[in-house]
Each structure stands twice: as structure tokens, then as C-alpha cells.
Motif scaffolding. Structure first.
Motif, PDB file in Angstrom:
ATOM      1  N   THR A 264       0.835  -1.211   0.000  1.00  0.00           N
ATOM      2  CA  THR A 264       0.000   0.000   0.000  1.00  0.00           C
ATOM      3  C   THR A 264       0.868   1.258   0.000  1.00  0.00           C
ATOM      4  OG1 THR A 264      -0.158  -0.132   2.421  1.00  0.00           O
ATOM      5  CG2 THR A 264      -1.916  -1.151   1.141  1.00  0.00           C
ATOM      6  N   ARG A 283      -8.275   5.824   0.049  1.00  0.00           N
ATOM      7  CA  ARG A 283      -9.351   5.963   1.017  1.00  0.00           C
ATOM      8  C   ARG A 283     -10.460   4.974   0.692  1.00  0.00           C
ATOM      9  NH1 ARG A 283     -10.859  11.753  -1.694  1.00  0.00           N
ATOM     10  NH2 ARG A 283     -12.581  11.051  -3.058  1.00  0.00           N
ATOM     11  N   THR A 284     -11.413   4.907   1.594  1.00  0.00           N
ATOM     12  CA  THR A 284     -12.517   3.963   1.410  1.00  0.00           C
ATOM     13  C   THR A 284     -13.673   4.542   0.614  1.00  0.00           C
ATOM     14  OG1 THR A 284     -13.429   4.655   3.550  1.00  0.00           O
ATOM     15  CG2 THR A 284     -11.959   2.745   3.543  1.00  0.00           C
ATOM     16  N   SER A 285     -13.703   5.880   0.468  1.00  0.00           N
ATOM     17  CA  SER A 285     -14.815   6.516  -0.250  1.00  0.00           C
ATOM     18  C   SER A 285     -14.488   6.668  -1.728  1.00  0.00           C
ATOM     19  CB  SER A 285     -15.115   7.885   0.356  1.00  0.00           C
ATOM     20  OG  SER A 285     -13.965   8.719   0.292  1.00  0.00           O
ATOM     21  N   GLU A 295     -10.858   1.365  -8.044  1.00  0.00           N
ATOM     22  CA  GLU A 295     -10.915   0.456  -6.908  1.00  0.00           C
ATOM     23  C   GLU A 295      -9.679  -0.439  -6.911  1.00  0.00           C
ATOM     24  OE1 GLU A 295     -15.235  -0.732  -5.417  1.00  0.00           O
ATOM     25  OE2 GLU A 295     -14.906  -1.264  -7.512  1.00  0.00           O
ATOM     26  N   GLN A 297      -8.231  -3.866  -5.133  1.00  0.00           N
ATOM     27  CA  GLN A 297      -8.577  -5.023  -4.322  1.00  0.00           C
ATOM     28  C   GLN A 297      -7.340  -5.465  -3.553  1.00  0.00           C
ATOM     29  OE1 GLN A 297     -11.821  -6.029  -4.431  1.00  0.00           O
ATOM     30  NE2 GLN A 297     -11.375  -7.262  -2.630  1.00  0.00           N
ATOM     31  N   GLU A 301     -10.117  -6.612   1.367  1.00  0.00           N
ATOM     32  CA  GLU A 301     -10.471  -5.192   1.521  1.00  0.00           C
ATOM     33  C   GLU A 301     -10.409  -4.498   0.171  1.00  0.00           C
ATOM     34  OE1 GLU A 301      -8.938  -1.218   3.952  1.00  0.00           O
ATOM     35  OE2 GLU A 301      -7.746  -3.059   3.906  1.00  0.00           O
ATOM     36  N   THR A 302     -11.343  -3.574  -0.032  1.00  0.00           N
ATOM     37  CA  THR A 302     -11.366  -2.765  -1.243  1.00  0.00           C
ATOM     38  C   THR A 302     -11.203  -1.297  -0.869  1.00  0.00           C
ATOM     39  OG1 THR A 302     -12.821  -4.343  -2.366  1.00  0.00           O
ATOM     40  CG2 THR A 302     -12.685  -2.130  -3.286  1.00  0.00           C
ATOM     41  N   VAL A 303     -10.234  -0.624  -1.488  1.00  0.00           N
ATOM     42  CA  VAL A 303     -10.016   0.796  -1.245  1.00  0.00           C
ATOM     43  C   VAL A 303     -10.007   1.521  -2.587  1.00  0.00           C
ATOM     44  CG1 VAL A 303      -8.679   0.378   0.854  1.00  0.00           C
ATOM     45  CG2 VAL A 303      -7.501   0.548  -1.333  1.00  0.00           C
ATOM     46  N   TRP A 304     -10.067   2.843  -2.507  1.00  0.00           N
ATOM     47  CA  TRP A 304     -10.043   3.686  -3.712  1.00  0.00           C
ATOM     48  C   TRP A 304      -8.721   4.430  -3.782  1.00  0.00           C
ATOM     49  CZ3 TRP A 304     -13.567   4.050  -7.645  1.00  0.00           C
ATOM     50  CH2 TRP A 304     -14.792   3.414  -7.447  1.00  0.00           C
TER      51      TRP A 304
END
Length: 780
Positions: A264, A283-285, A295, A297, A301-304
Motif C-alpha cells: 500500500t 481511502r474507502t470513499s 478500486e 482489491q 479489503e477494497t479501497v479507492w
């Protein structure tokens, strides 16, 4: 929240930008004042403003970018319009039109406020300096002269230098990089080479406009568009090559990352470098309207991955989106690789069924525990556990049900120990518990918790199955290794099994020899079976009413080094080790071979004798058992072959087992239920098994001569068997009084026991059949 150093950098940046804007405003104001002092603007001012300002906006969208990390110096070619204005109208008017075009350009761009403020200021300042340079060199001469061309070249160079230097100072203030490294760029020479010739188009257009109709200026659109497209191609091509390099480096680096956080962190850094933006976020949003994002993966967990959406000279929003998508795929693959490696390592170190540590990890932990115990002077204990009664679970309900029981047992074991202890599965139904830093006085209590937890049994197929566990305990000594400690606990566990199972036994040094002897016994038994050294003796079965010998039970015997081994010892070993199948086949072959000698004896009654052979439940599940019995029945033709199943084994009456028994019964081979009356499901066996003989266990006849209840029970069993059509054999007749009771209560039954005949070799049986000496005894 920005740090104090970041806030200070922002203050310096804004101060510089506002200073440049202020100078630009001053230049613009000076141009307005000069134009007014010269009598106002000329007749062509409106046309120049209407056409020149939009043209400046268009050309400004095609700059050459000289990159410097996350920022870049954009060198625009819109100054060719300024050169045209200087050659065709007054200097003040040219600056006013140029300033309007510059302001309109920045108003329509999507750049951040600080950049727009600076670009307005630097554009006007550069235009003012270029105008001063032009006037100084031209000196009022006509433009259609070498001096006029020189004036344009000097003005273009002045504009470029002013724009470039002021922009470099801005980059230095923003990034903190040395001014020299910012000024010296690999594309600077290329920019100058493109800049001056392109600005010269403004001069050439002015010359043409003065000599030809104005519509001929349209022809200048072709070289202008060509140059702008070429510039854009160079800029975008260099950017694409740079991005490709970043992606290749990111993909290669991702293969060496070993944990999720590293992936990350690298993703965020690579995204900033890829887009050359500082404010790339994870971020998550989802991205907002003014943002782009993809997105990512990261395992479950999925984050943006989000950045600003802005069209720039070097790339479009679509290009940025695609670049982020590619980088996200690299990160997702890296996470998937890390998770796969983690899973493979976990599987290599854990039992796949129960998820407990396996033998290898247990030994590794024991090794480290022994080292810590030596340094800290603490005690380490190792428990070796083997389930009692688990094999019938697999035999009756299948291995799937057995696996569920093992998983359940694993969970119970975890609950019986401390969090710091290690519960491991060694294989099959064997477990181990490593206990570190323990008081030996606390271990028995833990063992009792384990015994109680396992003895609760398990529900399998709607039935409660009783289970137990034998536990061996070994305490570490100074010279112990992981392997020796495990071996000692294993020896103690076997001692617990030998002592009656369901117990906890502590290791003693003397146990080693007993274990070795048992292993040697197993090896010798295997060799004796393979070498056909298992002997068979026969115990006659007599008819009570006539005293006639009607059959004989074949019993296996083994002499090891000339010393007889008790049948219950080597039979139980054969059952535990799986040798019972080979042993049973060996006995069947010997009985089939002996049948010829027995068949040759004519007892005067004409009915063939029955030869009974004990079989195990494991043989019924053996794939080749039907063929083995068929060969034995064919070889024993002329005698009745009877297979005895011990009720104590609890034969699992699955469809497969019943099919095997029926196929054997169809051959004319009969089944007998041995030890009848001591199992847990006698009546169900009588109903389900294709058997024709029941052999009442010796326990039923033991007290019939002096206990009325025992006599009544035996009489009930005999009557039940007779009513259901079974031939009843009463075992364990060892006293005259027992025989008298049987003769009185069940003259139609058969008897067997030491009072009548002990097991004997084949030769003695043949001699007995020839003389029939027992007949007079039964008729007394």
C-alpha cells in the motif's frame, strides 16, 4: 492537517505568486496609461482583441512541458501572437491584447488557484519585457528588414527567458529543489529550438498581412497547427515513456514486497510519481465529481486510489484514469501473491483439516521451548494424545464423519489448555500439547480436563459415539531434544493404552524397552504371516442330543522363537496394525488345505462337518475378501465353511458390508455370530445379518449350574435362537454340572468347551474323528 513547514512553504509560494501578479498588473496598467496618452487605441484594436485573445487561449493549450518531479515548467508558444501584435500595432495596444488573452487563458484552465495567479502574472510580465526588447532593437524601422526580424527574435528569446526563469524560481520555492537543477532541464534546448521558429510565424504573418489581403493569413493555420500537434505529440510521447518506466519499475518492485503495508505504501508513492501529483490519496470513499479514482482489491479489503481530475498538457483525465487502473492491477496482483505465499506457508505449517500446527512446527516450537527453558530454568512438558475408539467411527460412518469428529476434538483440546500452549495434530487421531513454563503439579489437572472433554463423546449421524483418549506425559530433561521428548511422550501414551486406555501416564525411562519389544513383536508377526508360519488348531463342536462331533472351530496360534504368543496379544496387534486382513487370509488358506484330511474321515453319519473360521470387520471391508472366501470354499468342498463374526467388534452394517455378506452367503458359506449376548445390539444383528448360527458367549453359561437367573437367561437365549431358526452353539462348557444343565434345558443345541475338547492340531482332530471317544461321555 499541514505541518508548520508545509504551511511556511505555502506562504512563500503565495507570496512569490502574488508578487509576480502585482508586477504583471503594474505592466498592464502602464500599457493602459501609455495607450491613453497616445490618443487611445487604434481602429484595429477591436479586431485584434476579438481574434487575438481567443487565439492565445487555443495555442496556450499546447505547451511543451519541462518536467521537474510532481511539477513542471510549461513553455507555451502563444507568444507568436504577441510577435504578430507587436509588428502590426502599437506596443501598448499589443500588451493590452496580450494581457487580455493571458487572463482569459487562465480563467478557462482547470489548474489550482495558485498556479493561475502565477501564470497570469508571469504571462503579462514576460509580454511586457518582450515588448521592451522589441522596441529597443527595432528602433522604429520597418519590419520588412533584417533589423525587424532580429527585433522579433530578441523579443521571443526575452519572453522565453523571462517565462522560463520566473517559472523555475516558482518550482524551486514549491519543491525546495536547487534553482540550478531546475533551470537545467534535458528538454530546454528542444524548447528553445521550437519556441523561436514558432514565434517567427507571428513575424511572417505580419509581413504577409502588410503585403497581401488579410484572408491569406488563413494559410498560416497549417504550419501553426502542425507545429502545435508536433509539440503535443512530443510532450505526450515523453510522458507516456516516463509512465511506462514507472509502471515497469512498480511491477518489478511489487514482486519483492513481502507484506501488505509495504504494497500500500508503494502504491501511494508510485501513483504520485506516475501522475506527478502530490495529493494522490488512498481511502474507502469513491472519488468525487472533480476527482478520478479506481478500486484497488487488497485481499478481502477494497479501497479507492483517488487523484484530482484535470486535463494537462502532458496527459488527459482519461489517460490518468487508465494509468491508475494499471497501477491498481499491479498492487492487487502483489497482494494476491503475498496472500498465496502466506496461505502456502500456513498450509505447510498447519494441519489442513483442523488448522492446528503440524508435526514439523511442533518440533520447531519444542526446540525453541527447550532452549528457553534451559536459559530461564523453567519446566517444559509435552503431552502425546491418541484417541480411543476412533477407528470404529471411520469404519461405521465413513471418513467424512471421522474428519468432523477430529475437528470437534481439536476445538475441545484448545479449550482445555492455556493460550500460551501449543496444540498440534501429528496425523490420524494423534495430537500433542506443548506446555511451556509449567509447574509439574498443574499438569495432571490439565490431563484430567482433556480426558473429560474427549469422553463426552461425539454425535455422528444422529448417534452418540463414545470416545476416549490415552495421554502420555514427558517432562523435558537437560539432554532432551525435540525428537527425544516427543518419543518419550509417545512411549508413555502407549503405556497408557496398554494399561487399559483412557488414562494419563507419565514417562519413565523403563518404558523405552517395552516399546521396542512391541515394535519387534509387530515386525516378527508380519514376517510370520508372510512366511505362512501361523498355525491352526481346531476345537470340536458337539451335538448335545447325540454326542456327535458336527464341526470344529479353527483357531490361530503363533510360536515366536519356539515360545507361544497368547492369541489375544498377537490378534490385538494384528487389528491395530492392519495385519488382521493378511492374517485372516492365511488362516482361511490353511483351513481350506486341512479340509481335505477332514473330509476323508467318514464319521458314519453322512453329514459333512462344519469348519468355522473367525473373521474381523476389517476383512469384510477388504476389496478382495469375496474372492478369498470363494477360493477357500472351493478348496474346502465337502465340508461346511462357517465364518464367525465377533459381536464385540460392533460391525457397521452399511449397505456395502451387507452386500458382501449376502454375496458370500449365496456361495453356501454360512455366518455365525460369535460371543453372542455380550454386545450392545444383539437383536438388531439377528435381524440384519444373513447369519444362521449364534454362539452364546461363555459368560452366559459360566454360572448356569448354581445360579437360577443365569440358567434362565441362557434358556431364553437358546429359545429365542431356536424360534428364529438359528442353530445355537453354547460356548464355555468346562464343568460336568454345566453340561448337565444344557442337556436338560437345550438337548437340541450344540456345545463347545474345555470339558469336552481343548483346541488340538489337525492330526489329533483326524484321530478323534476316527475314534469318536466323546460320544459315551455325553450319553452318561
Amino acid at each position: 492537517m499541514p505541518t508548520s513547514s508545509a504551511r511556511a512553504a505555502q506562504v512563500r509560494e503565495w507570496t512569490y505568486h502574488l508578487l509576480i501578479l502585482a508586477i504583471g498588473i503594474a505592466v498592464f496598467a502602464a500599457a493602459v496609461v501609455e495607450a491613453d496618452s497616445n490618443g487611445g487605441v487604434g481602429a484595429d484594436f477591436g479586431t485584434a482583441m476579438l481574434i487575438g485573445a481567443p487565439l492565445i487561449v487555443v495555442i496556450a493549450r499546447f505547451p511543451m512541458v519541462l518536467d521537474r518531479g510532481t511539477v513542471g515548467i510549461e513553455v507555451g508558444f502563444e507568444s507568436c501572437v504577441l510577435m504578430f501584435l507587436l509588428c502590426t500595432m502599437g506596443s501598448a495596444e499589443a500588451v493590452i491584447v496580450w494581457s487580455a488573452g493571458t487572463l482569459l487563458t487562465q480563467a478557462l484552465t482547470g489548474k489550482r488557484a495558485a498556479a493561475r495567479v502565477f501564470n497570469v502574472g508571469v504571462g503579462i510580465v514576460g509580454g511586457g519585457l518582450a515588448t521592451v526588447a522589441y522596441d529597443a532593437v527595432n528602433g522604429g524601422t520597418i519590419i520588412e528588414s533584417p533589423r525587424g526580424l532580429l527585433a522579433v527574435a530578441v523579443a521571443a528569446a526575452t519572453y522565453f527567458i523571462a517565462d522560463y526563469v520566473l517559472s523555475a524560481v516558482a518550482v524551486t520555492i514549491s519543491t525546495g529543489a536547487p534553482l540550478r537543477s531546475t533551470l537545467v532541464q534535458t528538454g530546454t534546448v528542444l524548447a528553445i529550438a521550437c519556441f523561436v521558429p514558432l514565434d517567427s510565424l507571428g513575424y511572417l504573418a505580419a509581413v504577409v498581412a502588410r503585403a497581401t489581403p488579410s484572408w491569406t493569413l488563413i494559410l498560416f493555420g497549417i504550419p501553426l497547427v502542425t507545429l502545435l500537434i508536433a509539440t503535443r505529440a512530443v510532450t505526450r510521447g515523453r510522458e507516456n515513456a516516463r509512465r511506462l518506466t514507472v509502471l515497469f519499475e512498480a511491477a518489478g518492485r511489487a514482486q519483492s514486497l513481502a507484506d501488505r503495508q509495504a504494497v500500500t505504501d508503494a502504491l501511494r508513492r508510485d501513483a504520485a510519481e506516475l501522475l506527478q501529483m502530490k495529493d494522490v490519496q488512498m481511502r474507502t470513499s469513491a472519488p468525487a465529481e472533480s476527482e478520478i479514482g479506481v478500486e484497488v482489491q487488497l485481499g478481502e479489503e477494497t479501497v479507492w486510489l483517488v487523484a484530482r481530475a484535470v486535463h494537462r498538457a502532458r496527459a488527459t483525465v482519461t489517460g490518468d484514469q487508465q494509468a491508475l487502473r494499471t497501477l491498481a492491477a499491479v498492487a492487487s496482483d502483489a497482494i494476491a501473491r503475498i496472500e498465496l505465499i502466506d496461505e502456502m506457508l500456513h498450509l505447510a505449517r498447519h494441519d489442513p483439516l483442523t488448522d492446528l500446527p503440524n508435526r514439523a512446527i511442533l518440533l520447531d516450537r519444542v526446540t525453541h521451548a527447550l532452549e528457553r527453558a534451559r536459559h530461564q530454568r523453567t519446566q517444559t512438558a509435552l503431552l502425546f494424545l491418541d484417541l480411543d475408539g476412533f477407528k470404529p467411527v471411520n469404519d461405521r460412518f465413513g471418513h467424512g464423519a471421522g474428519d468432523l469428529v477430529l475437528v470437534d476434538i481439536a476445538g475441545r483440546l484448545r479449550e482445555c489448555v492455556r493460550e500460551s500452549d501449543t496444540v498440534a495434530r501429528l496425523g490420524g487421531d494423534e495430537f500433542a500439547v506443548l506446555i511451556e513454563d509449567v509447574d509439574p503439579r498443574d499438569v495432571p489437572a490439565m490431563c484430567h480436563r482433556i480426558l473429560a472433554a474427549v469422553e463426552e463423546g461425539a454425535v455422528v449421524g444422529g448417534q452418540v459415539v463414545r470416545l476416549g483418549v490415552s495421554v502420555g506425559v514427558a517432562y523435558a530433561r537437560g539432554s532432551d531434544t525435540a525428537a527425544s521428548l516427543l518419543r518419550n511422550a509417545d512411549l508413555a501414551m502407549y503405556e497408557a493404552k496398554a494399561g487399559g486406555k483412557g488414562r494419563c501416564v507419565e514417562y519413565k525411562p523403563t518404558m523405552g524397552r517395552a516399546r521396542v519389544e512391541r515394535l519387534e513383536l509387530i515386525d516378527d508377526l508380519r514376517g510370520a504371516v508372510e512366511a505362512e508360519q501361523i498355525e491352526v488348531v481346531y476345537q470340536p463342536v458337539l451335538e448335545v442330543a447325540t454326542g456327535r462331533i458336527v464341526g470344529a472351530e479353527a483357531l490361530a496360534r503363533w510360536h515366536r522363537g519356539g515360545v507361544p504368543v497368547p492369541p489375544d496379544v498377537f490378534i490385538s496387534i494384528a487389528e491395530e496394525t492392519g495385519l488382521i486382513i493378511a492374517l485372516g487370509e492365511a488362516v482361511l488358506r490353511r483351513v481350506a488345505a486341512d479340509a481335505a484330511a477332514i473330509r476323508a474321515i467318514d464319521d458314519g453319519h453322512g453329514d459333512p462337518l462344519s469348519l468355522s473360521v473367525n473373521i474381523s470387520a476389517a476383512q469384510l471391508r477388504s476389496p478382495g475378501f469375496i474372492d478369498t472366501v470363494r477360493r477357500a470354499a472351493e478348496a474346502a468342498e465337502g465340508t461346511h465353511l462357517v465364518l464367525e463374526i465377533t459381536e464385540r467388534q460392533g460391525v457397521d452394517l452399511t449397505g456395502e458390508v451387507l452386500a458382501v455378506m449376502r454375496a458370500i452367503a449365496d456361495m453356501g458359506v454360512r455366518f455365525a455370530i460369535d460371543d453372542f449376548g455380550v454386545g450392545f445390539s444383539s437383536i438388531s444383528y439377528l435381524h440384519d445379518l444373513p447369519a444362521s448360527v449364534i454362539k452364546a458367549d461363555a459368560a452366559l453359561s459360566a454360572d448356569v449350574d448354581h445360579d437360577d437367573r443365569a440358567r434362565g437367561l441362557l434358556r431364553s437365549v437358546m429359545e429365542m435362537g431356536r424360534t428364529l431358526g438359528f442353530l445355537v452353539v453354547i460356548e464355555g462348557i468346562e464343568r460336568e454340572a454345566q453340561l448337565a444343565v444344557v442337556m436338560q434345558d437345550a438337548p437340541y443345541s450344540l456345545v463347545q468347551g474345555y470339558l469336552l475338547h481343548r483346541p488340538m492340531p489337525l492330526a489329533d482332530l483326524v484321530a478323534l474323528l476316527s475314534g469318536a471317544p466323546v460320544a459315551q461321555q455325553l450319553q452318561r
